[in-house]
Design a protein around this motif. Structure first.
Motif, mmCIF file in Angstrom:
data_model
loop_
_atom_site.group_PDB
_atom_site.id
_atom_site.type_symbol
_atom_site.label_atom_id
_atom_site.label_comp_id
_atom_site.label_asym_id
_atom_site.label_seq_id
_atom_site.Cartn_x
_atom_site.Cartn_y
_atom_site.Cartn_z
ATOM 1 N N GLN A 29 -100.445 16.321 62.608
ATOM 2 C CA GLN A 29 -101.364 16.229 61.735
ATOM 3 C C GLN A 29 -102.115 17.375 61.087
ATOM 4 O OE1 GLN A 29 -104.197 14.493 64.703
ATOM 5 N NE2 GLN A 29 -104.089 12.389 64.137
ATOM 6 N N ALA A 30 -102.424 17.227 59.870
ATOM 7 C CA ALA A 30 -102.903 18.420 59.095
ATOM 8 C C ALA A 30 -103.985 19.242 59.668
ATOM 9 C CB ALA A 30 -103.067 18.003 57.672
ATOM 10 N N GLU A 31 -104.683 18.230 60.181
ATOM 11 C CA GLU A 31 -106.006 19.179 60.772
ATOM 12 C C GLU A 31 -105.516 19.993 62.031
ATOM 13 O OE1 GLU A 31 -107.499 15.142 59.206
ATOM 14 O OE2 GLU A 31 -105.757 15.952 60.444
ATOM 15 N N VAL A 34 -93.473 36.300 66.448
ATOM 16 C CA VAL A 34 -92.698 35.433 67.445
ATOM 17 C C VAL A 34 -93.201 34.345 68.233
ATOM 18 C CG1 VAL A 34 -90.353 35.493 69.070
ATOM 19 C CG2 VAL A 34 -91.260 37.640 67.707
ATOM 20 N N VAL A 35 -92.804 33.086 67.904
ATOM 21 C CA VAL A 35 -93.646 32.071 68.383
ATOM 22 C C VAL A 35 -92.583 30.873 68.874
ATOM 23 C CG1 VAL A 35 -94.131 31.087 65.836
ATOM 24 C CG2 VAL A 35 -95.446 30.393 67.835
ATOM 25 N N ALA A 36 -93.232 30.325 69.907
ATOM 26 C CA ALA A 36 -92.251 29.085 70.770
ATOM 27 C C ALA A 36 -92.625 27.932 69.867
ATOM 28 C CB ALA A 36 -92.486 28.956 71.852
ATOM 29 N N VAL A 37 -91.591 27.071 69.576
ATOM 30 C CA VAL A 37 -91.594 25.727 68.938
ATOM 31 C C VAL A 37 -91.377 24.568 69.847
ATOM 32 C CG1 VAL A 37 -90.337 24.420 67.109
ATOM 33 C CG2 VAL A 37 -90.841 26.763 66.894
ATOM 34 N N GLY A 38 -92.090 23.497 69.777
ATOM 35 C CA GLY A 38 -91.704 22.291 70.338
ATOM 36 C C GLY A 38 -91.923 21.299 69.281
ATOM 37 N N GLY A 39 -93.134 20.729 69.323
ATOM 38 C CA GLY A 39 -93.046 19.865 67.836
ATOM 39 C C GLY A 39 -93.401 20.560 66.690
ATOM 40 N N GLY A 40 -93.477 22.012 66.663
ATOM 41 C CA GLY A 40 -93.623 22.579 65.513
ATOM 42 C C GLY A 40 -95.024 22.982 64.831
ATOM 43 N N GLY A 41 -95.908 22.411 65.343
ATOM 44 C CA GLY A 41 -97.277 22.661 64.716
ATOM 45 C C GLY A 41 -98.132 24.030 65.031
ATOM 46 N N PHE A 42 -97.673 24.535 65.897
ATOM 47 C CA PHE A 42 -98.176 26.016 66.183
ATOM 48 C C PHE A 42 -97.434 27.060 65.302
ATOM 49 C CE2 PHE A 42 -98.854 29.590 69.408
ATOM 50 C CZ PHE A 42 -99.948 29.800 69.037
ATOM 51 N N ALA A 43 -96.321 26.814 65.298
ATOM 52 C CA ALA A 43 -95.468 27.685 64.447
ATOM 53 C C ALA A 43 -95.632 27.407 62.896
ATOM 54 C CB ALA A 43 -93.792 27.426 64.746
ATOM 55 N N GLY A 44 -95.681 26.099 62.684
ATOM 56 C CA GLY A 44 -96.275 25.660 61.155
ATOM 57 C C GLY A 44 -97.572 26.424 60.891
ATOM 58 N N GLY A 45 -98.517 26.201 61.890
ATOM 59 C CA GLY A 45 -99.607 26.583 61.538
ATOM 60 C C GLY A 45 -99.902 28.316 61.279
ATOM 61 N N ILE A 46 -99.107 28.899 62.225
ATOM 62 C CA ILE A 46 -99.082 30.548 62.195
ATOM 63 C C ILE A 46 -98.376 30.803 60.999
ATOM 64 C CG2 ILE A 46 -97.876 32.342 63.125
ATOM 65 C CD1 ILE A 46 -98.885 31.419 65.926
ATOM 66 N N THR A 47 -97.353 30.191 60.479
ATOM 67 C CA THR A 47 -96.656 30.409 59.222
ATOM 68 C C THR A 47 -97.820 30.390 58.149
ATOM 69 O OG1 THR A 47 -94.420 29.561 60.017
ATOM 70 C CG2 THR A 47 -94.954 29.885 57.486
ATOM 71 N N VAL A 48 -98.577 29.306 58.162
ATOM 72 C CA VAL A 48 -99.561 29.236 56.905
ATOM 73 C C VAL A 48 -100.707 30.206 57.327
ATOM 74 C CG1 VAL A 48 -101.241 27.771 56.114
ATOM 75 C CG2 VAL A 48 -99.056 26.757 56.728
ATOM 76 N N GLY A 49 -101.177 30.309 58.262
ATOM 77 C CA GLY A 49 -102.232 31.386 58.728
ATOM 78 C C GLY A 49 -101.759 32.862 58.238
ATOM 79 N N THR A 50 -100.533 33.086 58.505
ATOM 80 C CA THR A 50 -100.306 34.469 58.207
ATOM 81 C C THR A 50 -99.762 34.863 56.660
ATOM 82 O OG1 THR A 50 -98.115 33.937 59.009
ATOM 83 C CG2 THR A 50 -99.473 34.980 60.471
ATOM 84 N N SER A 51 -99.860 33.701 55.681
ATOM 85 C CA SER A 51 -99.373 33.832 54.586
ATOM 86 C C SER A 51 -100.551 34.645 53.791
ATOM 87 C CB SER A 51 -99.591 32.501 53.613
ATOM 88 O OG SER A 51 -98.747 31.611 54.360
ATOM 89 N N ALA A 52 -99.877 35.469 52.789
ATOM 90 C CA ALA A 52 -100.917 36.347 51.986
ATOM 91 C C ALA A 52 -101.712 35.529 50.996
ATOM 92 C CB ALA A 52 -100.210 37.196 51.018
ATOM 93 N N ALA A 92 -90.972 18.011 72.962
ATOM 94 C CA ALA A 92 -91.215 16.962 71.671
ATOM 95 C C ALA A 92 -89.383 16.479 71.294
ATOM 96 C CB ALA A 92 -91.751 17.574 70.492
ATOM 97 N N THR A 93 -89.222 15.373 71.126
ATOM 98 C CA THR A 93 -88.148 14.731 70.996
ATOM 99 C C THR A 93 -87.254 15.310 69.225
ATOM 100 O OG1 THR A 93 -88.841 12.539 69.989
ATOM 101 C CG2 THR A 93 -87.911 12.502 72.326
ATOM 102 N N GLN A 94 -88.457 15.512 68.511
ATOM 103 C CA GLN A 94 -87.710 15.988 67.269
ATOM 104 C C GLN A 94 -89.317 16.712 66.691
ATOM 105 O OE1 GLN A 94 -86.924 12.396 65.202
ATOM 106 N NE2 GLN A 94 -88.387 12.501 63.571
ATOM 107 N N ILE A 95 -88.815 17.678 65.654
ATOM 108 C CA ILE A 95 -89.862 18.423 64.968
ATOM 109 C C ILE A 95 -90.802 17.313 64.178
ATOM 110 C CG2 ILE A 95 -88.513 18.883 62.763
ATOM 111 C CD1 ILE A 95 -90.385 21.721 64.929
ATOM 112 N N GLY A 96 -92.106 17.905 64.176
ATOM 113 C CA GLY A 96 -92.912 16.905 63.440
ATOM 114 C C GLY A 96 -92.703 17.232 61.795
ATOM 115 N N GLY A 97 -93.017 16.375 61.028
ATOM 116 C CA GLY A 97 -92.553 16.502 59.624
ATOM 117 C C GLY A 97 -93.460 17.484 58.908
ATOM 118 N N LEU A 98 -94.636 17.580 59.249
ATOM 119 C CA LEU A 98 -95.291 18.651 58.625
ATOM 120 C C LEU A 98 -94.849 20.027 58.744
ATOM 121 C CD1 LEU A 98 -99.105 17.467 58.976
ATOM 122 C CD2 LEU A 98 -98.039 17.710 56.886
#
Length: 315
Positions: free
Chosen positions: A142-144, A167-185, A233-239
């Protein structure tokens, strides 16, 4: 542009301020930082996304909120719901650890344990939400939720003065995805164009991102191993997949043995009580799945502490 932008993470930070902890950063050796999200409310980073989802929704329904979880997300939703004074109903799979089920009970959540893995609990939760009208709080897609998790990235950059790699762990990917955006310049035209390298770490037995990158789309994988209750998670989240396609993201795999060893090392060196999933990112560093370059500044996210401390010495 992805569905979650840097501005969304900034908005989330303002929205959840005062409700979540600004967790500390430990410089364990020169240029190597441990971001201690295992010290967060409810024992993991998940409260960031839970609060942002609930607060973004405006008035919450009388039926409250509902979520499916391997444990940590459920604990976070239950904690946020209790803080905001609403009902929480949590569906967890049979693989969920007794420690996490006990934590849900302590937080007053209404618990249904069903299904062998997370995806089966998620199906049951979705059906129940349709029946009751409760607000669904997804564990990672979810985006939020992704924006809320991204506030960890903001803190990492502020607290360290900037790093070359996270360096960050991935399950469904929301945490790694969020950190990728949150560390963007902030000056970047799109989230994910500029910022530190992201090393996305998965157990060999749950390679959701790794498999998706190989075939070019999210695909189901088998779930097993020591970190299945949190990264199952059985697969990575779309977002998350859309965000983690960024060129600065690198996918690596670690063995269960490496995760167990990293968990033990976090305890022996730093007296940090991490669950297996919480030690997965650190396992990439210790095992050599990821090796920093000369002079590289690295932040490793230790992301969860919901475990039985009695098992630290031998598993």
């Amino acid at each position: 542009m992805t569905a979650v932008a840097y501005e969304d993470v900034l908005a989330a930070a303002g929205r959840i301020s005062g409700l979540v902890l600004r967790t500390p950063v430990l410089e364990s050796s020169p240029g190597l930082f441990l971001k201690l999200e295992l010290l967060q409310h409810s024992g993991s980073f998940k409260v960031r996304g839970a609060f942002n989802r609930m607060l973004s929704a405006g008035a919450l329904p009388d039926s409250g909120v509902i979520a499916a979880s391997g444990g940590n997300h459920g604990l976070a939703v239950a904690y946020a719901a209790k803080t905001l004074g609403v009902r929480a109903e949590i569906f967890v799979p049979e693989v969920t650890s007794p420690v996490k089920v006990a934590g849900l009970e302590e937080l007053g959540a209404h618990i249904t344990q069903t299904g062998a893995i997370y995806s089966e609990a998620a199906e049951a939760a979705a059906k129940r939400a349709a029946e009751t009208g409760a607000l669904g709080v997804h564990a990672y897609d979810q985006a939020e939720v992704v924006a809320g998790q991204g506030t960890t990235g903001l803190e990492i950059m502020e607290q360290t003065g900037g790093v070359d790699t996270v360096v960050v762990a991935v399950g469904g990917g929301g945490f790694a995805g969020g950190i990728t955006v949150g560390t963007s310049a902030p000056s970047a035209g799109e989230a994910g164009v500029a910022g530190p390298r992201i090393v996305a770490v998965e157990p060999e037995r749950i390679p959701t991102l790794h498999a998706a990158l190989r075939v070019g789309r999210p695909v189901a994988v088998e779930v097993g191993g020591v970190a299945a209750d949190a990264l199952g998670a059985t697969q990575i989240g779309g977002l998350a997949f859309e965000i983690l396609l960024a060129p600065r993201v690198e996918s690596v795999l670690v063995s269960d043995e490496a995760i167990v060893a990293a968990r033990r090392t976090l305890w022996e060196r730093h007296r940090l009580v991490a669950e297996h999933a919480g030690a997965a990112a650190y396992a990439a560093l210790l095992s050599g799945a990821y090796t920093p370059g000369q002079g590289e500044r690295v932040a490793v996210v230790v992301c969860g502490s919901n475990t039985d401390p009695a098992t630290l010495g031998n598993s």
